[in-house]
Design a protein around this motif. Structure first.
Motif, PDB file in Angstrom:
ATOM      1  N   UNK A 156      -5.866   2.443  -2.315  1.00 25.94           N
ATOM      2  CA  UNK A 156      -5.262   2.418  -0.987  1.00 25.94           C
ATOM      3  C   UNK A 156      -5.081   0.977  -0.540  1.00 25.94           C
ATOM      4  N   UNK A 157      -4.085   0.738   0.293  1.00 32.28           N
ATOM      5  CA  UNK A 157      -3.745  -0.642   0.640  1.00 32.28           C
ATOM      6  C   UNK A 157      -4.895  -1.375   1.325  1.00 32.28           C
ATOM      7  N   UNK A 158      -5.750  -0.632   2.073  1.00 32.83           N
ATOM      8  CA  UNK A 158      -6.865  -1.277   2.764  1.00 32.83           C
ATOM      9  C   UNK A 158      -7.898  -1.859   1.798  1.00 32.83           C
ATOM     10  N   UNK A 159      -7.887  -1.373   0.534  1.00 31.27           N
ATOM     11  CA  UNK A 159      -8.791  -1.925  -0.467  1.00 31.27           C
ATOM     12  C   UNK A 159      -8.272  -3.236  -1.029  1.00 31.27           C
ATOM     13  N   UNK A 160      -6.964  -3.452  -0.982  1.00 27.77           N
ATOM     14  CA  UNK A 160      -6.362  -4.617  -1.624  1.00 27.77           C
ATOM     15  C   UNK A 160      -5.817  -5.648  -0.642  1.00 27.77           C
ATOM     16  N   UNK A 161      -5.183  -5.193   0.416  1.00 26.57           N
ATOM     17  CA  UNK A 161      -4.427  -6.106   1.270  1.00 26.57           C
ATOM     18  C   UNK A 161      -4.840  -5.980   2.738  1.00 26.57           C
ATOM     19  N   UNK A 162      -4.822  -7.095   3.440  1.00 35.81           N
ATOM     20  CA  UNK A 162      -4.897  -7.013   4.903  1.00 35.81           C
ATOM     21  C   UNK A 162      -3.630  -6.334   5.418  1.00 35.81           C
ATOM     22  N   UNK A 163      -3.683  -5.820   6.632  1.00 39.58           N
ATOM     23  CA  UNK A 163      -2.547  -5.098   7.193  1.00 39.58           C
ATOM     24  C   UNK A 163      -1.283  -5.951   7.183  1.00 39.58           C
ATOM     25  N   UNK A 164      -0.199  -5.390   6.629  1.00 32.78           N
ATOM     26  CA  UNK A 164       1.097  -6.056   6.597  1.00 32.78           C
ATOM     27  C   UNK A 164       1.182  -7.241   5.668  1.00 32.78           C
ATOM     28  N   UNK A 165       0.152  -7.450   4.819  1.00 28.91           N
ATOM     29  CA  UNK A 165       0.130  -8.627   3.945  1.00 28.91           C
ATOM     30  C   UNK A 165       0.437  -8.247   2.506  1.00 28.91           C
ATOM     31  N   UNK A 166       0.858  -9.248   1.737  1.00 29.06           N
ATOM     32  CA  UNK A 166       1.061  -9.060   0.298  1.00 29.06           C
ATOM     33  C   UNK A 166       0.057  -9.897  -0.502  1.00 29.06           C
ATOM     34  N   UNK A 167      -0.917 -10.498   0.191  1.00 30.61           N
ATOM     35  CA  UNK A 167      -1.944 -11.328  -0.450  1.00 30.61           C
ATOM     36  C   UNK A 167      -3.199 -10.489  -0.659  1.00 30.61           C
ATOM     37  N   UNK A 168      -3.676 -10.419  -1.884  1.00 25.30           N
ATOM     38  CA  UNK A 168      -4.838  -9.601  -2.222  1.00 25.30           C
ATOM     39  C   UNK A 168      -6.097 -10.241  -1.633  1.00 25.30           C
ATOM     40  N   UNK A 169      -6.932  -9.436  -0.951  1.00 21.33           N
ATOM     41  CA  UNK A 169      -8.175  -9.980  -0.391  1.00 21.33           C
ATOM     42  C   UNK A 169      -9.279  -9.965  -1.437  1.00 21.33           C
ATOM     43  N   UNK A 170     -10.446 -10.458  -1.074  1.00 23.45           N
ATOM     44  CA  UNK A 170     -11.538 -10.627  -2.039  1.00 23.45           C
ATOM     45  C   UNK A 170     -12.039  -9.291  -2.593  1.00 23.45           C
ATOM     46  N   UNK A 171     -12.141  -8.305  -1.750  1.00 21.50           N
ATOM     47  CA  UNK A 171     -12.613  -7.001  -2.238  1.00 21.50           C
ATOM     48  C   UNK A 171     -11.614  -6.407  -3.223  1.00 21.50           C
ATOM     49  N   UNK A 172     -10.344  -6.601  -2.934  1.00 19.12           N
ATOM     50  CA  UNK A 172      -9.322  -6.111  -3.843  1.00 19.12           C
ATOM     51  C   UNK A 172      -9.365  -6.823  -5.181  1.00 19.12           C
ATOM     52  N   UNK A 173      -9.633  -8.113  -5.145  1.00 24.24           N
ATOM     53  CA  UNK A 173      -9.741  -8.883  -6.395  1.00 24.24           C
ATOM     54  C   UNK A 173     -10.921  -8.398  -7.239  1.00 24.24           C
ATOM     55  N   UNK A 174     -12.028  -8.065  -6.542  1.00 21.09           N
ATOM     56  CA  UNK A 174     -13.187  -7.557  -7.281  1.00 21.09           C
ATOM     57  C   UNK A 174     -12.840  -6.248  -8.009  1.00 21.09           C
ATOM     58  N   UNK A 175     -12.146  -5.372  -7.307  1.00 25.24           N
ATOM     59  CA  UNK A 175     -11.756  -4.089  -7.928  1.00 25.24           C
ATOM     60  C   UNK A 175     -10.826  -4.320  -9.105  1.00 25.24           C
ATOM     61  N   UNK A 176      -9.840  -5.207  -8.939  1.00 21.94           N
ATOM     62  CA  UNK A 176      -8.896  -5.478 -10.028  1.00 21.94           C
ATOM     63  C   UNK A 176      -9.579  -6.160 -11.205  1.00 21.94           C
ATOM     64  N   UNK A 177     -10.578  -6.998 -10.930  1.00 25.46           N
ATOM     65  CA  UNK A 177     -11.308  -7.668 -12.012  1.00 25.46           C
ATOM     66  C   UNK A 177     -12.095  -6.656 -12.836  1.00 25.46           C
ATOM     67  N   UNK A 178     -12.713  -5.673 -12.153  1.00 26.89           N
ATOM     68  CA  UNK A 178     -13.427  -4.622 -12.875  1.00 26.89           C
ATOM     69  C   UNK A 178     -12.454  -3.789 -13.715  1.00 26.89           C
ATOM     70  N   UNK A 179     -11.297  -3.537 -13.159  1.00 20.51           N
ATOM     71  CA  UNK A 179     -10.266  -2.799 -13.907  1.00 20.51           C
ATOM     72  C   UNK A 179      -9.807  -3.599 -15.116  1.00 20.51           C
ATOM     73  N   UNK A 180      -9.641  -4.913 -14.946  1.00 16.19           N
ATOM     74  CA  UNK A 180      -9.158  -5.762 -16.039  1.00 16.19           C
ATOM     75  C   UNK A 180     -10.123  -5.779 -17.215  1.00 16.19           C
ATOM     76  N   UNK A 181     -11.427  -5.671 -16.935  1.00 18.25           N
ATOM     77  CA  UNK A 181     -12.413  -5.653 -18.028  1.00 18.25           C
ATOM     78  C   UNK A 181     -12.134  -4.487 -18.971  1.00 18.25           C
ATOM     79  N   UNK A 182     -11.850  -3.328 -18.386  1.00 16.89           N
ATOM     80  CA  UNK A 182     -11.561  -2.133 -19.194  1.00 16.89           C
ATOM     81  C   UNK A 182     -10.223  -2.288 -19.908  1.00 16.89           C
ATOM     82  N   UNK A 183      -9.209  -2.811 -19.193  1.00 16.91           N
ATOM     83  CA  UNK A 183      -7.869  -2.914 -19.781  1.00 16.91           C
ATOM     84  C   UNK A 183      -7.833  -3.891 -20.950  1.00 16.91           C
ATOM     85  N   UNK A 184      -8.619  -4.935 -20.896  1.00 17.13           N
ATOM     86  CA  UNK A 184      -8.667  -5.893 -22.009  1.00 17.13           C
ATOM     87  C   UNK A 184      -9.226  -5.259 -23.272  1.00 17.13           C
TER      88      UNK A 184
END
Length: 280
Positions: A156-184
């Motif tokens: 959901x957008x609240x996990x990745x972006x502040x409202x109306x933003x396209x810049x990923x916040x820190x919590x979103x980066x953490x989630x994507x980093x965990x995902x990247x470990x599996x994808x690699x």
């Protein structure tokens, strides 16, 4: 036969004349009657001979016709027999070919079924791995599902972006980093990032003109993070924006609109083996 009758008549007449120089009226009449009888027999004999000749000619003609008909029938039989043998030979060849094709198709079907079985097995294993890796983010609006042989990681957008933003916040980066470990660890997996929005109109967001822009720019932000920061191969990545046109809910309230504002990361196993098999 008619010559024999004629000779007998002449002989009888000569014998009668030589043996009896003087004939009585009674004998003379008897002789004339005998002569008439012989003449009648001769006529009948001639007629019988002519009938016999006609019969012989008819029989010869009928025999010739029968020989001709027999020859034609033999020719027709030979042609039919040849066609039958040819058809039987062709049928046997076609049946053998069809049987071979059927066997090949059955083998190909088994191979396809085995590939699909392995794909489903790998997909379910990937889902389980991702659920374990991203378990800490499920309460923040992350889910992992399998649809049509693909794994969908929905954030959901609240996990990745502040409202109306396209810049990923820190919590979103953490989630994507965990995902990247599996994808690699899954280099055979293709990755498509899809941006989705609700139906609310964009107001005063500068370069972002509408929901199309917002969905595309958010998906490219995720792709850039995964490729530039997490170093996942760019060739595996695709970024798309779906705008408001593939909603999960009806957009009638804040909660349903929140479900529609999301990033979906679609993970697809490479099926080169399957495509090669189908295109043989």
């Amino acid at each position: 036969m008619k010559q024999l009758f004629l000779g007998l008549a002449v002989l009888l007449l000569a014998s009668t004349i030589t043996s009896c120089v003087v004939l009585s009226p009674k004998k003379y009449k008897a002789l004339l009657a005998r002569q008439d009888s012989l003449n009648l027999g001769l006529s009948e004999s001639k007629l019988s001979g002519e009938n016999l000749d006609a019969t012989i000619r008819k029989l010869r003609k009928d025999t010739a016709n029968l020989h001709s008909a027999l020859a034609e029938l033999q020719s027709n039989y030979a042609e039919v027999d040849g066609n039958y043998n040819k058809l039987r030979s062709n049928s046997s060849t076609q049946i053998s070919k069809l049987a071979g094709d059927l066997k090949a198709r059955e083998q190909r079907l088994k191979e396809v079924e085995e590939i699909l079985r392995k794909r489903d097995q790998a997909t379910n294993k990937l889902k389980e791995t991702l659920q374990n890796a991203l378990f800490g983010f499920t309460k923040s609006g992350l889910s992992v599902d399998v649809k049509n042989g693909k794994v969908y990681v929905s954030l959901m957008d609240k996990l990745l972006f502040p409202s109306g933003s396209i810049v990923i916040d820190e919590k979103g980066k953490q989630a994507l980093s965990q995902l990247a470990i599996v994808l690699k660890e899954q280099p055979e997996i293709n990755i498509a990032v899809e941006g989705h929005t609700d139906t609310q109109k964009i107001i005063n967001l500068g370069q972002i003109k509408d929901n199309w822009d917002l969905s595309v720019l958010r998906s490219t932000s995720v792709v850039r993070f995964l490729t530039d920061v997490e170093k996942i191969e760019s060739v595996r990545m695709t970024a798309t924006g779906k705008g408001e046109f593939q909603p999960l809910a009806d957009n009638t309230n804040a909660d349903s609109r929140s479900k529609n504002r999301r990033i979906e990361i679609v993970l697809s196993p490479k099926l080169d083996e399957l495509y090669d098999l189908i295109n043989k």
